[in-house]
Design an enzyme around this catalytic site. Structure first.
Site, PDB file in Angstrom:
ATOM      1  N   LYS B  77       0.842  -1.194   0.000  1.00 30.71           N
ATOM      2  CA  LYS B  77       0.000   0.000   0.000  1.00 30.71           C
ATOM      3  C   LYS B  77       0.879   1.246   0.000  1.00 30.71           C
ATOM      4  CE  LYS B  77      -3.984   2.013   2.484  1.00 30.71           C
ATOM      5  NZ  LYS B  77      -4.827   1.968   3.697  1.00 30.71           N
ATOM      6  N   SER B 157      -9.870   2.379   2.620  1.00 32.00           N
ATOM      7  CA  SER B 157      -8.893   3.038   1.771  1.00 32.00           C
ATOM      8  C   SER B 157      -7.922   2.075   1.080  1.00 32.00           C
ATOM      9  CB  SER B 157      -8.069   4.025   2.607  1.00 32.00           C
ATOM     10  OG  SER B 157      -7.277   3.329   3.553  1.00 32.00           O
ATOM     11  N   SER B 181     -10.428   0.214   6.893  1.00 27.48           N
ATOM     12  CA  SER B 181      -9.762   0.303   5.587  1.00 27.48           C
ATOM     13  C   SER B 181      -9.136  -0.982   5.077  1.00 27.48           C
ATOM     14  CB  SER B 181      -8.679   1.387   5.627  1.00 27.48           C
ATOM     15  OG  SER B 181      -9.258   2.655   5.490  1.00 27.48           O
TER      16      SER B 181
END
Lengths: 503, 494
Positions: B77, B157, B181
């Site tokens: 990420k 997210s 997330s």
């Protein structure tokens, strides 16, 4: 612990156009913690390094970097708290104080608003022999210093040096117990002295290791006593804060100016606006730092990157066990142990190195004599030449040697001064110098007697005068000393002269 | 079956057995990545690094005793700082930022021999539930509603991570979870995602959103893979004061699937008004599956649940407003072009105005507001008190003997990209309604795919565990995974 008896000093009174006024002063002293590394990073704290060379990723607030508290800095703050006889809080916490400034990379300063590490304590501020102000400490909290913005290197740009960013500071907050400009300066000096004894802050004001924010208000005589009875701060008047003072002289001048400014406003029927002001040493005035519109809202909240700081009582006790003898105790002991005046004790204990030097000289010798020699001869000379005790060319052993020669009667006090000068400028062992340069005083009464006889025989007229007026005997003593090159034992000469003249 | 479709456990065994090489496996993944630009899952690809790491991994594998993750291609990420590789948290304000340091979690992964395929797209600064706030543009969910070509959100997210794992672009990915997330995008894409106990994984080197809530965790194709990844990501880090000094158990070894002695709680407060029937049914199925597996099911109460979302949307923005203050244009990242006469204030204002997107600005403003003088007690302090109560709710449930709590992971399946554009931001925040409580209480939570909705989109259930008992939680999830036997994959359209 032994405290010398003292009474509180009289508060400073300033006469305005209409009435008398008193001052009320509280200080926030920012003391840089003596530590090799910063509060939350391993970066060096060395002063004077190349700009931006002592900066860890966390100091520059790089993304994802986290603070880790430096245990040594906390120990130093605890040590300072103990030195100020303060409450040590076993649980404290760090908060963020948010504001934007280029020399504050995180956009917040990590400080301790809600739960400081150190609670209430006190400091005895000496204002002369037998006079001292007891100033209450409200709290000491630990926080990060900011960096330095440099605005005068380029006409269009400012530069930022992050070397100081994240250095550990202790903010020592006093109660409004200080009653005059001199007291304020003496308070800072006393804090400095105690922290230097403790080794927790070097107290170097020029380098910014010690800075003070000064809160000043004025009130009418009697108001302060009312505050003491009721605890109601409002009777003390509205205060202004003068920021970032880094000299004792400026602190006094700024308070003096600020008090008079406030008195003039109040006597004119105006009122004081609570605000932050800056002192300008060039004009000797204080001026408002920011307008109300720009007033900061620091949005303090607990720093979520740091868990509450929990320390053990055992750890605090361990630190307490290593505290040195502090200035007040040392001074009191010097007065009682060596029989010196409080003034002399104050001089000798001003710096811990001075006191240690003195005690080495005084060990096994006459304390009063040692104090006189250390203060008058050694310190006097060092001060004249702009040196500290660390640079003294005369060691405690050498000075002790001189004292021993006096005590044994080998040299007179006068010769001792000459000997001290030789040791100071040339060095060497005092006893050997005395031997090599034939400075030993003549104590052989036979030799002195012969010398006295010679002078009496040569000066019959003087003898007659002296017999009529015994005070003139001194002339004969002087002649004998002259004839012996000052080496005759003055006491023996005195005795023999007065005996011979009395015959 | 091509190699990129393997699970981590399968690939590990094949690598160790010499059936495949890390270079072959990596090449298959890189090819899949190259063919999946339509998903926009990758913000930055690192094929050279990947192949170099794969070669090293092959050498280690040949030498024997290679760790589990040796040669396993992963996606990282964009919130994780990776040394020398762009790390922008999906934000324009970090344009050009290449860290000189490696986050603890990724360093641990690479020390184990994991291979980095690239940086995964995400909502800007991890603020969002649909992956529509990224400076790189939105990620597209590999799942579609049957033959409907409408582009769906992968959730957020960690939407890039979820899409990349679901589309077999990588074998696993790192995610972070501040309010859901990891778990919400996992549920939207039919994969497994676990947010461990707060303090289990180091936050050092992970770009902060809300420090007291942020936790890293794995996103994977199976519970077993999640267990393997979590074991490599977790561990005490002296550089993170909030990281726990606890041993990391062998999570994979804990997967027995035997939950006969376990008690699973069903919290009645999670039965929200207007909850779709499909979610209700999914939850009921989950309850039954666990019961069939031998667990004892009890109804429990977590009475302060309804205050969790508002409390979360006070605390998280408050911390974010302070954490994001460092993006000021002074030291790194983007600095706005200034006009003649502009001073430092203009530099801040212009830099932050053009560097941050709308959602980030909204949260920074909300956070600044709730911390400001006069509002602090009414908002921030009250939210902190709510947080304490929510934590206590869970503690009481666990004290009554509950081992894990079963809830839906999300209130719906993946929705259409753009469909929330005109909605009240609070509508978007409702996506987190089942997940934020776990962050507020600092507990571990895992999302497991257990079914499809009518249109064929995956749905997930969440299991919430006791603090530091991720091993037990993974085991319960393993039982649920086995019982649900999900096995669906998105049809490849990209």
């Amino acid at each position: 612990m032994l405290d010398l008896a003292h009474e509180a000093p009289k508060p400073k009174v300033i006469s305005g156009a209409k009435s008398d006024w008193e001052l009320v002063i509280g200080l926030e002293v920012h003391a840089q913690v003596s530590s090799k590394a910063k509060l939350f990073s391993g970066a060096s704290t060395r002063f004077g390094a190349e700009p931006n060379s002592n900066v860890a990723f966390v100091d520059a607030a790089m993304p994802g970097m986290l603070p880790v508290v430096n245990e040594f800095c906390i120990a130093q703050a605890v040590r300072t708290g103990l030195g100020l006889k303060a409450q040590i809080n076993l649980v404290s916490a760090f908060d963020r104080k948010n504001y934007f400034y280029p020399d504050l990379p995180q956009g917040y300063q990590i400080s301790q608003l809600y739960h400081p590490l150190v609670g209430e304590g006190e400091v005895l501020v000496d204002m002369g022999p037998g006079v001292a102000r007891r100033v209450r400490i409200e709290r000491i909290h630990v926080e990060q210093d900011a960096g330095k913005s440099i605005h005068d290197m380029d006409p269009t740009m400012s530069f930022v040096d992050l070397n100081r960013t994240g250095v550990a500071l202790m903010e020592i907050v006093s109660r409004p117990d200080i009653r005059g400009p001199e007291e304020a300066a003496a308070y800072v000096a006393k804090l400095r002295q105690i922290m230097r004894y403790l080794g927790t802050c070097d107290g170097n004001m020029q380098n910014g290791s010690l800075r003070a924010d000064v809160n000043v208000s004025v009130c009418k005589p009697g108001d302060y006593e009312r505050y003491q009875e009721t605890g109601d701060h409002r009777v003390l008047g509205t205060r202004c804060e003068i920021k970032n003072m880094n000299s004792m002289r400026f602190i006094q001048a700024a308070i003096e100016y600020e008090a008079r400014r406030q008195i003039a406003i109040l006597e004119d029927g105006g009122s004081i606006v609570q605000e932050t002001r800056l002192y300008d040493p060039d004009t000797g005035e204080t001026r408002s730092m920011r307008s109300k519109e720009e007033a900061h809202d620091y949005r303090y909240f607990p720093d979520p990157d740091l868990l509450p700081l929990e320390i053990e009582q055992d750890w605090v006790d361990e630190i307490a066990a290593t505290l040195p003898e502090l200035p007040d105790e040392k001074k009191a002991r010097f007065v009682t142990e060596y029989g010196m005046t409080e003034y002399d004790a104050g001089v000798l204990t001003a710096e811990t190195e001075n006191a240690a030097f003195f005690e080495e000289v005084a060990r096994g010798r006459d304390g009063k004599a040692a104090a006189n020699w250390v203060i008058n001869d050694l310190f006097g000379r060092l001060r004249k030449e702009g040196h500290g005790i660390g640079e003294s060319p005369v060691s405690s052993g050498q000075l002790g040697g001189i004292l021993d020669l006096i005590a044994k009667g080998d040299i007179s006090g006068k010769i001792a001064k000459d000997l001290f000068d030789i040791v100071y400028t040339e060095g060497g062992d005092p006893a050997e110098i005395v031997e090599a340069r034939r400075m030993r005083q003549v104590t052989d009464t036979g030799a002195i007697e012969a010398e006295v006889d010679k002078i009496i025989a040569a000066n019959p007229a003087q003898v007659e005068k002296a017999k009529a007026n015994p005070k003139l005997a001194g002339w004969f003593v002087g002649q004998v000393m002259k004839a012996t090159g000052g080496k005759a034992n003055p006491q023996a000469v005195n005795e023999i002269v007065s005996r011979k003249l009395g015959d | 079956m091509s190699l990129n479709q393997l699970t981590i456990a399968e690939a590990r065994d094949k690598l160790r057995g010499g059936e495949i090489t890390a270079v072959e496996l990596t090449a298959a993944c890189l090819q899949a990545v190259e063919g999946a630009d339509a998903l926009n899952a990758f913000a930055h690809k690192t094929p050279e690094i990947a192949l170099a790491q794969a070669k090293e991994a092959d050498a280690r594998l040949a030498a024997g005793n290679a760790p589990d993750l040796c040669g396993i291609p992963l996606g990282i990420k964009d919130l994780f700082c990776t040394e020398g590789v762009p790390s922008q948290a999906g934000s324009r304000i970090l344009d050009g930022f290449r860290p000189e340091y490696e986050s603890t979690v990724t360093r641990q992964l690479f020390e184990q021999g994991a291979v980095m395929l690239g940086k995964l797209n995400m909502d800007e600064f991890a603020m969002g539930s649909s992956n529509e706030t990224s400076t790189y543009g939105n990620v597209v969910n590999p799942w579609r509603r049957g033959n409907d070509e409408a582009a769906l959100t992968p959730g957020g997210s960690s939407g890039g991570s979820a899409a990349a794992v679901a589309a077999d672009l990588c074998l696993g990915a790192t995610g972070t979870d501040t309010g859901g997330s990891i778990r919400q995008p996992a549920a939207f894409t039919g994969i497994v995602g676990i947010k461990p106990t707060y303090g289990r994984c180091s936050r050092w080197g992970i770009i902060a959103f809300a420090s007291s809530l942020d936790q890293a965790g794995p996103m994977a194709k199976s519970v077993r893979d999640a267990a393997i990844l979590l074991g490599a990501m977790a561990g005490h880090d002296p550089m993170d004061s909030t990281s726990a000094d606890l041993p990391v158990p062998d999570f994979e070894a804990a997967l027995t699937g035997d939950i006969r002695s376990k008690t699973i709680g069903i919290p009645r407060e999670y039965r929200m008004e207007g909850m779709p029937d499909e979610i209700e049914a999914l939850w009921e199925d989950g309850r039954r599956m666990l019961e069939d597996a031998g667990a004892r099911i009890v109804d429990i109460s977590l009475p302060h649940t309804k205050y969790a979302l508002p409390a979360y949307y006070v605390i998280a923005p408050a911390e974010a407003s302070s954490n994001l203050a460092r993006y000021d244009g002074v030291r790194y990242g983007r600095r706005a072009k200034l006009s003649q006469g502009d001073g430092v204030l203009e530099m801040y204002e212009k830099t932050r105005a053009e560097g941050f997107g709308d959602e980030v600005k909204r949260r920074v403003m909300v956070g600044t507001y709730v911390l400001s003088a006069g509002f602090y007690d009414a908002y921030y302090n009250r939210a902190r008190r709510v947080r304490t109560l929510i934590k206590r709710d869970f503690e009481e449930a666990f004290a009554q003997g509950v081992d894990a709590i079963l809830t839906p992971a999300t209130p719906s399946a993946a929705f259409e990209l753009g469909s929330m554009a005109d909605a009240d931001p609070v509508q978007m925040y409702l996506n987190d309604v089942f997940t934020v409580t776990v962050n507020l209480a600092g507990l571990p939570g895992i999302s497991v795919p257990t079914g499809l909705d009518r249109s064929g989109l995956p749905l997930g259930l969440q299991l919430i565990g006791r603090p530091w008992q991720e091993a037990d939680l993974l085991d319960a999830a393993f039982a649920l995974e086995r019982a649900a036997d999900f096995g669906h994959k998105p049809g490849k359209w990209w």
